[in-house]
Design a protein around this motif. Structure first.
Motif, mmCIF file in Angstrom:
data_model
loop_
_atom_site.group_PDB
_atom_site.id
_atom_site.type_symbol
_atom_site.label_atom_id
_atom_site.label_comp_id
_atom_site.label_asym_id
_atom_site.label_seq_id
_atom_site.Cartn_x
_atom_site.Cartn_y
_atom_site.Cartn_z
ATOM 1 N N VAL A 1 4.015 -1.693 -3.530
ATOM 2 C CA VAL A 1 2.998 -2.561 -2.916
ATOM 3 C C VAL A 1 2.322 -3.493 -3.923
ATOM 4 O O VAL A 1 1.715 -4.473 -3.515
ATOM 5 C CB VAL A 1 1.931 -1.762 -2.128
ATOM 6 N N TYR B 1 -4.623 6.719 -8.207
ATOM 7 C CA TYR B 1 -3.168 6.777 -8.349
ATOM 8 C C TYR B 1 -2.828 6.208 -9.717
ATOM 9 O O TYR B 1 -3.610 5.464 -10.292
ATOM 10 C CB TYR B 1 -2.482 5.897 -7.293
ATOM 11 N N TYR C 1 3.520 3.338 -3.276
ATOM 12 C CA TYR C 1 3.037 4.526 -2.569
ATOM 13 C C TYR C 1 4.265 5.321 -2.119
ATOM 14 O O TYR C 1 5.324 4.749 -1.865
ATOM 15 C CB TYR C 1 2.256 4.137 -1.312
ATOM 16 N N ARG D 1 7.462 2.904 -1.296
ATOM 17 C CA ARG D 1 7.404 1.463 -1.051
ATOM 18 C C ARG D 1 6.517 0.809 -2.106
ATOM 19 O O ARG D 1 5.380 1.234 -2.329
ATOM 20 C CB ARG D 1 6.844 1.189 0.337
ATOM 21 N N GLN E 1 -14.957 1.079 1.969
ATOM 22 C CA GLN E 1 -14.779 0.529 3.300
ATOM 23 C C GLN E 1 -15.177 1.577 4.359
ATOM 24 O O GLN E 1 -15.964 1.306 5.240
ATOM 25 C CB GLN E 1 -13.277 0.240 3.442
ATOM 26 N N SER F 1 -4.945 -8.642 5.232
ATOM 27 C CA SER F 1 -4.910 -7.193 5.422
ATOM 28 C C SER F 1 -3.548 -6.662 4.978
ATOM 29 O O SER F 1 -2.515 -7.249 5.294
ATOM 30 C CB SER F 1 -5.156 -6.885 6.897
ATOM 31 N N GLY F 2 -3.580 -5.593 4.194
ATOM 32 C CA GLY F 2 -2.336 -4.983 3.725
ATOM 33 C C GLY F 2 -1.750 -5.625 2.485
ATOM 34 O O GLY F 2 -0.677 -5.249 2.028
ATOM 35 N N SER F 3 -2.458 -6.600 1.889
ATOM 36 C CA SER F 3 -1.895 -7.307 0.734
ATOM 37 C C SER F 3 -2.012 -6.520 -0.567
ATOM 38 O O SER F 3 -1.330 -6.830 -1.546
ATOM 39 C CB SER F 3 -2.567 -8.681 0.585
ATOM 40 N N GLY F 4 -2.907 -5.507 -0.608
ATOM 41 C CA GLY F 4 -3.011 -4.690 -1.824
ATOM 42 C C GLY F 4 -4.374 -4.691 -2.488
ATOM 43 O O GLY F 4 -4.523 -4.175 -3.604
ATOM 44 N N LYS F 5 -5.388 -5.219 -1.815
ATOM 45 C CA LYS F 5 -6.730 -5.320 -2.418
ATOM 46 C C LYS F 5 -7.322 -3.942 -2.725
ATOM 47 O O LYS F 5 -7.775 -3.690 -3.846
ATOM 48 C CB LYS F 5 -7.677 -6.094 -1.473
ATOM 49 N N SER F 6 -7.335 -3.061 -1.735
ATOM 50 C CA SER F 6 -7.902 -1.724 -1.962
ATOM 51 C C SER F 6 -7.060 -0.954 -2.984
ATOM 52 O O SER F 6 -7.605 -0.184 -3.784
ATOM 53 C CB SER F 6 -7.963 -0.930 -0.660
ATOM 54 N N THR F 7 -5.766 -1.200 -2.974
ATOM 55 C CA THR F 7 -4.886 -0.517 -3.926
ATOM 56 C C THR F 7 -5.272 -0.873 -5.365
ATOM 57 O O THR F 7 -5.312 0.007 -6.241
ATOM 58 C CB THR F 7 -3.415 -0.896 -3.644
HETATM 59 N N1 LIG Z 1 -2.146 6.000 1.037
HETATM 60 C C1 LIG Z 1 -1.168 5.142 1.323
HETATM 61 N N2 LIG Z 1 0.108 5.569 1.492
HETATM 62 C C2 LIG Z 1 1.114 4.717 1.775
HETATM 63 N N3 LIG Z 1 0.944 3.383 1.914
HETATM 64 C C3 LIG Z 1 -0.292 2.892 1.773
HETATM 65 C C4 LIG Z 1 -1.417 3.743 1.476
HETATM 66 N N4 LIG Z 1 -2.523 2.974 1.381
HETATM 67 C C5 LIG Z 1 -2.115 1.711 1.613
HETATM 68 N N5 LIG Z 1 -0.783 1.651 1.839
HETATM 69 C C6 LIG Z 1 0.022 0.437 2.087
HETATM 70 O O1 LIG Z 1 -0.074 -0.387 0.935
HETATM 71 C C7 LIG Z 1 -0.218 -1.762 1.283
HETATM 72 C C8 LIG Z 1 -1.497 -2.304 0.656
HETATM 73 O O2 LIG Z 1 -2.600 -1.638 1.252
HETATM 74 P P1 LIG Z 1 -4.108 -1.893 0.841
HETATM 75 O O3 LIG Z 1 -4.897 -0.823 1.480
HETATM 76 O O4 LIG Z 1 -4.211 -2.045 -0.631
HETATM 77 O O5 LIG Z 1 -4.359 -3.309 1.550
HETATM 78 P P2 LIG Z 1 -5.718 -4.166 1.671
HETATM 79 O O6 LIG Z 1 -5.405 -5.508 1.082
HETATM 80 O O7 LIG Z 1 -6.858 -3.406 1.093
HETATM 81 O O8 LIG Z 1 -5.874 -4.325 3.250
HETATM 82 P P3 LIG Z 1 -7.213 -4.361 4.189
HETATM 83 O O9 LIG Z 1 -7.762 -5.746 4.065
HETATM 84 O O10 LIG Z 1 -6.667 -4.097 5.566
HETATM 85 O O11 LIG Z 1 -8.153 -3.300 3.720
HETATM 86 C C9 LIG Z 1 -0.202 -1.804 2.796
HETATM 87 O O12 LIG Z 1 1.103 -2.124 3.198
HETATM 88 C C10 LIG Z 1 -0.548 -0.395 3.215
HETATM 89 O O13 LIG Z 1 0.059 -0.074 4.442
#
Ligand SMILES: Nc1ncnc2c1ncn2[C@@H]1O[C@H](COP(=O)(O)OP(=O)(O)OP(=O)(O)O)[C@@H](O)[C@H]1O
Ligand SMILES: [Mg+2]
Length: 268
Positions: A39, A74, A30, A37, A105, A59-65
């Motif tokens: 991810v 993206y 991202y 950074r 979510q 949380s923050g591990s990258g699942k939604s990404t």
């Molecule tokens: N739009 C964005 N811009 C910059 N960084 C982002 C963005 N979205 C997510 N991140 C970062 O990317 C990393 C992965 O985020 P992601 O949303 O994929 O986590 P997640 O596993 O879905 O977490 P959660 O369980 O809290 O939903 C995190 O460090 C987050 O801060």
């Protein structure tokens, strides 16, 4: 040029023959410049069509990404994200997204009528089709109790509806769209048990016979998945079925031990 026409410049209208999803050596970052950074680190995965894949991890591990890359919100830095055997970059936005419904979510509803919010994915739907989708998503009753039923205008971002009601409207929208691939990014925020029950009923209507990618939090859902992918710090560190993964020490087993305590749940 808009971002969309830019993305579509090389895109084609592709009709895919199957709905397998695959990541091949995917890196993703991202941000730009100093803010940049990484991810996701060399993610490889296969999601066979007509199966359920649960993605779990902190949380923050990258699942939604991972889910965002399937729908091409993206682009990967390197590697390939493939749907139906084609790199997602080969499609026009419309032809890719016609295959995918996402239930997010954080549900976003338009400042428009309930009817238009449900019909968004299928603008030519008949009244009967729309009502049927709303009934399946456990929405019909509360919609009929609104001042103007399906013609009630929803406040900006969903206004007067509860979180669970908004989510069920978004599920009704997805049921009506009837796309073969469903991506569910389940809310972690706990809703009340009645809503929880209705949402689960709505989701099981939505997911029948589809290819499902779910970021699930309830053990009951995760346990039934055909495949579980455990994500940690942007990497897939474990994969397998629930039965396989609880049999070995690791993040998944730790996660299940903690969850089963908090849900009062026993490993069968
Ligand atoms: N739009 C964005 N811009 C910059 N960084 C982002 C963005 N979205 C997510 N991140 C970062 O990317 C990393 C992965 O985020 P992601 O949303 O994929 O986590 P997640 O596993 O879905 O977490 P959660 O369980 O809290 O939903 C995190 O460090 C987050 O801060
Ligand atoms: Mg997330």
């Amino acid at each position: 040029m808009t971002k969309e026409s830019f993305i579509d410049a090389d895109g084609q209208q592709i009709e895919i023959a199957h709905y397998d999803i695959e990541f091949q050596n995917v890196d993703f970052s991202y941000g730009e410049g100093k803010e940049r950074r990484q991810v996701l680190h060399n993610v490889n995965l296969k999601i066979p069509e007509h199966t359920v894949t649960a993605i779990v991890g902190p949380s923050g591990s990258g699942k939604s990404t991972i889910c965002n890359l399937i729908a091409r919100f993206y682009d990967a830095d390197s590697g390939s994200v493939r749907v139906g055997g084609h790199d997602v970059k080969e499609f026009t936005c419309d032809s890719l997204l016609s295959n995918i419904s996402m239930v997010f979510q954080n549900v976003y509803l338009f400042h428009d009528t309930v009817r238009n919010n449900i019909c968004f994915g299928k603008p030519d739907a008949t009244e009967a089709e729309m009502v049927e989708a709303a009934k399946k998503a456990c929405c019909h009753e509360f919609i009929m109790a609104l001042p103007e039923g399906y013609d009630t205008v929803i406040g900006e971002g969903g206004g007067s509806l509860s979180g669970g009601e908004k989510q069920r409207i978004s599920i009704a929208r997805a049921i009506l769209k009837d796309a073969p691939i469903i991506i569910l990014d389940e809310a972690t925020a706990s809703v009340d048990p009645e809503n929880e029950h209705l949402i689960q009923a709505a989701i099981s209507e939505l997911t029948k016979g589809k290819t499902i990618v779910t970021i699930a939090h309830r053990l009951a859902t995760i346990e039934q998945a055909d495949q579980i992918l455990v994500v940690d710090d942007g990497q897939i560190i474990q994969r397998g079925t629930h039965r396989e993964l609880v049999a070995v020490p690791g993040k998944y087993k730790d996660f299940v031990d903690i969850r089963s305590q908090s849900e009062g749940w026993k490993i069968g």
